[in-house]
Design a protein around this motif. Structure first.
Motif, short mmCIF file in Angstrom:
data_model
loop_
_atom_site.label_atom_id
_atom_site.label_comp_id
_atom_site.label_asym_id
_atom_site.label_seq_id
_atom_site.Cartn_x
_atom_site.Cartn_y
_atom_site.Cartn_z
N LEU A 217 1.47 34.40 50.30
CA LEU A 217 2.15 35.29 49.37
C LEU A 217 3.05 34.47 48.45
O LEU A 217 3.69 33.52 48.90
CB LEU A 217 3.02 36.30 50.13
CG LEU A 217 2.31 37.13 51.20
CD1 LEU A 217 3.34 37.88 52.04
CD2 LEU A 217 1.33 38.11 50.57
N THR A 251 2.83 42.55 53.77
CA THR A 251 4.10 42.59 53.03
C THR A 251 5.18 43.41 53.74
O THR A 251 6.31 43.48 53.26
CB THR A 251 3.88 43.18 51.63
OG1 THR A 251 3.29 44.49 51.74
CG2 THR A 251 2.96 42.29 50.80
N ARG A 269 7.13 44.91 46.31
CA ARG A 269 6.43 44.92 47.59
C ARG A 269 5.07 45.63 47.46
O ARG A 269 4.06 45.17 47.98
CB ARG A 269 7.29 45.61 48.65
CG ARG A 269 6.70 45.53 50.07
CD ARG A 269 7.46 46.45 51.02
NE ARG A 269 8.88 46.19 50.98
CZ ARG A 269 9.50 45.25 51.67
NH1 ARG A 269 8.78 44.46 52.46
NH2 ARG A 269 10.81 45.08 51.58
N GLY A 272 2.74 43.46 45.61
CA GLY A 272 2.28 42.39 46.49
C GLY A 272 1.20 42.88 47.44
O GLY A 272 0.20 42.19 47.67
#
Length: 290
Positions: A217, A251, A269, A272
């Protein structure tokens, strides 16, 4: 604005470069491609009395396949990485990340060692290095050492490098078998740093179960991250697990996401998670077709 005055050094060897760093101390800064440092100098966000230029160090350039790894010299440009057949075959995730870096002018001058050492949490190369368990080779007056990527990135724009130490190469392991790789990122404009991104590598067994996987990430914390808990949960599972579920899982435990002008922490978030889902879906499709 113009940079503050500085003394320019152009060492002929890596050993000479680290000796200069040791002698000059905190007033010295390495410059390689200069794509991050030069704008900061021009705006006087950073001021150094000495710049140590690595452009003459041909021994820090080049891409070599060594057994089950691909070794890339730190002074190798992004464009050279992107053109390399050895990278395309041995480290496809790195090859796919390269076109996402800035613009072609940046890729022509920026170097992989500079990107790794700069350690921007929203940058592609640090995330790929972490995802693939790369090893960072370094040199200092005390000798050479190798730092696992998982130990290299220590904080926002900070690394495990000592002040008199420089990155000499990055070594990427080669994955074998039924493998798939993908990287996805969300940016406001083409060439911008990612608000959120994900790099995924997956290997399937003969029964199309997840034999190995890695989920990186970036743009979501002060450093690139690995979704290690999600990775562990996926091992041995059928590959048809819902990508959206994997994205949310990867996440879910992120506590360092901050709200900024680009969006709230909750929004980032969710973005992501979507990037993880997209990358997982593409990687799995490639592995199935391998």
């Amino acid at each position: 604005m113009k940079p503050a005055s500085f003394e320019y050094h152009a060492p002929a060897t890596a050993e000479e470069a680290v000796a200069l760093l040791a002698d000059l101390g905190d007033e010295a800064k390495i410059i390689s491609g200069g794509q991050s440092l030069v704008p900061m100098l021009a705006l006087r966000l950073a001021v150094f009395e000495h710049l140590v230029d690595l452009r003459r160090l041909d021994d820090l350039r080049g891409i070599v396949t060594e057994g089950d790894s691909v070794r890339i010299g730190a002074a190798t440009t992004h464009a050279e990485v992107g053109r390399s057949e050895a990278v395309r075959r041995g480290v496809p995730l790195l090859a796919r990340a390269t076109p996402l870096i800035g613009h072609f002018q940046i890729r022509n001058r920026g170097t992989i060692g500079g990107a790794i050492a700069h350690a921007d949490a929203a940058a592609e190369y640090p995330a790929v290095a972490l995802t693939l368990d790369a090893r960072i080779e370094t040199l200092s007056p005390r000798g050479r050492r190798t730092i696992p990527a998982a130990e290299f990135f220590t904080g926002m724009w900070t690394t495990d490098l000592a002040p008199d130490e420089l990155v000499t190469a990055i070594v990427f392991p080669v994955w074998h078998g039924r493998c798939g790789f993908a990287i996805e990122e969300f940016t406001r404009r083409s060439g911008d740093f990612a608000m959120a991104g994900a790099a995924v590598a997956v290997r399937l067994d003969a029964d199309s179960r997840v034999e190995r996987c890695a989920i990186g990430l970036f743009g979501l914390a002060p450093t690139p991250l690995r979704a290690t808990r999600t990775e562990a949960e996926l091992i041995g599972r059928p590959v048809d697990a819902a990508p959206e579920e994997i994205g949310r899982s990867a996440t879910a435990g992120l506590n360092a996401i901050s709200s900024d002008v680009h969006g709230s922490a909750d929004y980032r978030r969710r973005v992501g998670a979507a990037m993880v889902a997209r990358a997982w879906r593409r990687a799995v499709e490639e592995a199935r077709n391998d």
